[in-house]
Design an enzyme around this catalytic site. Structure first.
Site, PDB file in Angstrom:
ATOM      1  N   THR A 193      -6.181  -4.426  -4.523  1.00  0.00           N
ATOM      2  CA  THR A 193      -6.409  -2.985  -4.345  1.00  0.00           C
ATOM      3  C   THR A 193      -5.909  -2.459  -3.007  1.00  0.00           C
ATOM      4  OG1 THR A 193      -8.617  -3.413  -3.422  1.00  0.00           O
ATOM      5  CG2 THR A 193      -8.463  -3.054  -5.802  1.00  0.00           C
ATOM      6  N   LYS A 194      -5.328  -3.312  -2.175  1.00  0.00           N
ATOM      7  CA  LYS A 194      -4.983  -2.909  -0.816  1.00  0.00           C
ATOM      8  C   LYS A 194      -3.670  -2.120  -0.772  1.00  0.00           C
ATOM      9  CE  LYS A 194      -8.526  -4.627   1.395  1.00  0.00           C
ATOM     10  NZ  LYS A 194      -9.365  -5.168   0.327  1.00  0.00           N
ATOM     11  N   ASN A 195      -3.355  -1.573   0.397  1.00  0.00           N
ATOM     12  CA  ASN A 195      -2.156  -0.743   0.551  1.00  0.00           C
ATOM     13  C   ASN A 195      -0.868  -1.515   0.269  1.00  0.00           C
ATOM     14  OD1 ASN A 195      -4.230   0.830   1.605  1.00  0.00           O
ATOM     15  ND2 ASN A 195      -2.910   1.794   3.128  1.00  0.00           N
TER      16      ASN A 195
END
Length: 383
Positions: A193-195
């Site tokens: 879910t990270k950038n």
């Protein structure tokens, strides 16, 4: 029923949808066909390209941001049980890393507007618990916390600061600093879910060449030569282990995906900022928003609401996903025993905002229309 309600009943808005480029898929196949999928040339290339993006001299890729924090703290050689400052409003794994490194977490309250510790809250924690050995700074949601100012408040040199930049990169967090004010280590996450999503994985960015060299050995059991170097033409099977290490390496399969994803990151970051501005325009009159400062990485879009469970249920019933970042660690059963009643009572802002924070969908593939659906439904619920 309003237009917003009608839209959400027919079109779900998931909380998080990871973006993967076509180039990432091609890179994964390339590595699978190469005959070498664990730590090797792709990992080294990813480290170099990420270092260039961040403007940092060294990047060492590891298996997770949690392990990055633990390894960075261990490299500081703290005494057993040494106090390490950390916010309680953070992911549980970040505090567990302090414990696994043999240290004692000391909780710091957060600022009402930024949701991260301030020099005043850090100084208060030091008065309560004594001088720390180190501090883990957490830029919650991507807010660009001033680690140097927090170090000054703690009475620490910046070389004793580990930045938990799981909610970067993409903004100012993790970018190059004046070496005299650079943290010892900046720890990144590549969770789904990270950038910069890979699926799993992490990295440490640093100005310290000795730290980088130690990490490259420590991430693979402490071995002086990894398998890639042993199996190269002319390589030797011999190695030594001067100090026991860990199994914390990133694979070439992950690194190849990361290289392709990194090329898309600037565009994704512009998109995140545009969507956050659209949220702000609709929600600023309705809810309390954290402070916005230049350099925000916009990993999360957080608002504060009362009766949070009812709001979450009202959004969920029309297909809008949400999350909470985070349950303060001193409220979690496995951590509560680590902290005495006085320490748990010293976090009034954390307790207050921790009961109100709500994270709304924010990711590059989110559409402006979907943002309007979310804000429309939230406005109905708050009315």
């Amino acid at each position: 029923m309003t237009a917003a309600m009608t839209a959400t009943t027919t079109t779900a808005v998931p909380f998080a949808v990871p973006s993967f480029t076509g180039a990432a898929r091609e890179a994964a196949l390339r590595v699978l066909d190469s005959g070498w999928i664990t730590t090797g040339a792709e990992c080294g290339a990813f480290e170099a390209e990420l270092a260039a993006y961040l403007g940092q001299p060294y990047v060492v890729a590891v298996a997770s941001c949690t392990q990055a924090i633990e390894l960075s703290l261990r490299a500081l050689r703290p005494a057993p049980g040494a106090p390490v400052l950390t916010p309680s409003l953070t992911f549980c794994g970040a505090v567990a890393a302090i414990v696994h490194a043999g240290c004692r977490p000391v909780l710091v309250d957060v600022d009402e507007d930024t949701l991260v510790p301030s020099p005043a809250t850090v100084a208060a924690a030091v008065r309560r618990a004594g001088k720390p050995a180190a501090m883990v700074v957490c830029p919650l949601g991507g807010y660009p916390a001033d680690h140097a100012a927090l170090a000054d408040a703690a009475g620490l040199p910046v070389g004793r600061i580990v930045v938990d930049a799981a909610h970067g990169p993409g903004g100012a967090v993790g970018r190059a600093d004046d070496p005299s004010r650079a943290p010892y280590a900046t720890c990144l996450s590549f969770y789904a879910t990270k950038n910069l999503p890979i699926g799993e994985g992490g990295a440490i960015a640093t100005h310290d060449g000795d730290l980088a060299a130690w990490l490259r050995s420590a991430r693979l059991h402490g071995m002086t030569r990894d398998a890639w170097r042993r199996y190269l033409p002319g390589g030797s099977w011999r190695y030594d282990v001067a100090e026991l290490g860990f199994k914390a390496n990133l694979t070439d399969l992950q690194a190849a995906i990361g290289r392709a994803q990194l090329a898309a990151l600037p565009g994704w970051q512009r998109r995140r900022a545009e969507l956050a501005a659209r949220y702000d325009a609709a929600l600023a009159p309705l809810v309390r928003l954290p402070r916005r400062d230049p350099g925000h990485a916009w990993h999360l879009y957080q608002v504060r609401v009362r009766e949070r469970d009812a709001v979450i249920a009202g959004l969920s019933e029309v297909g809008i996903g949400t999350s909470v970042h985070f349950i303060p660690v001193h409220r979690l059963t496995g951590f509560a025993a680590l902290f005495g009643p006085d320490e748990r009572a010293a976090l009034p802002v954390t307790d207050r905002v921790g009961a109100q924070l709500l994270s709304l969908p924010l990711y590059p593939d989110l559409t402006p229309d979907a943002v309007d659906v979310v804000t429309g439904r939230l406005a109905e619920l708050l009315a």
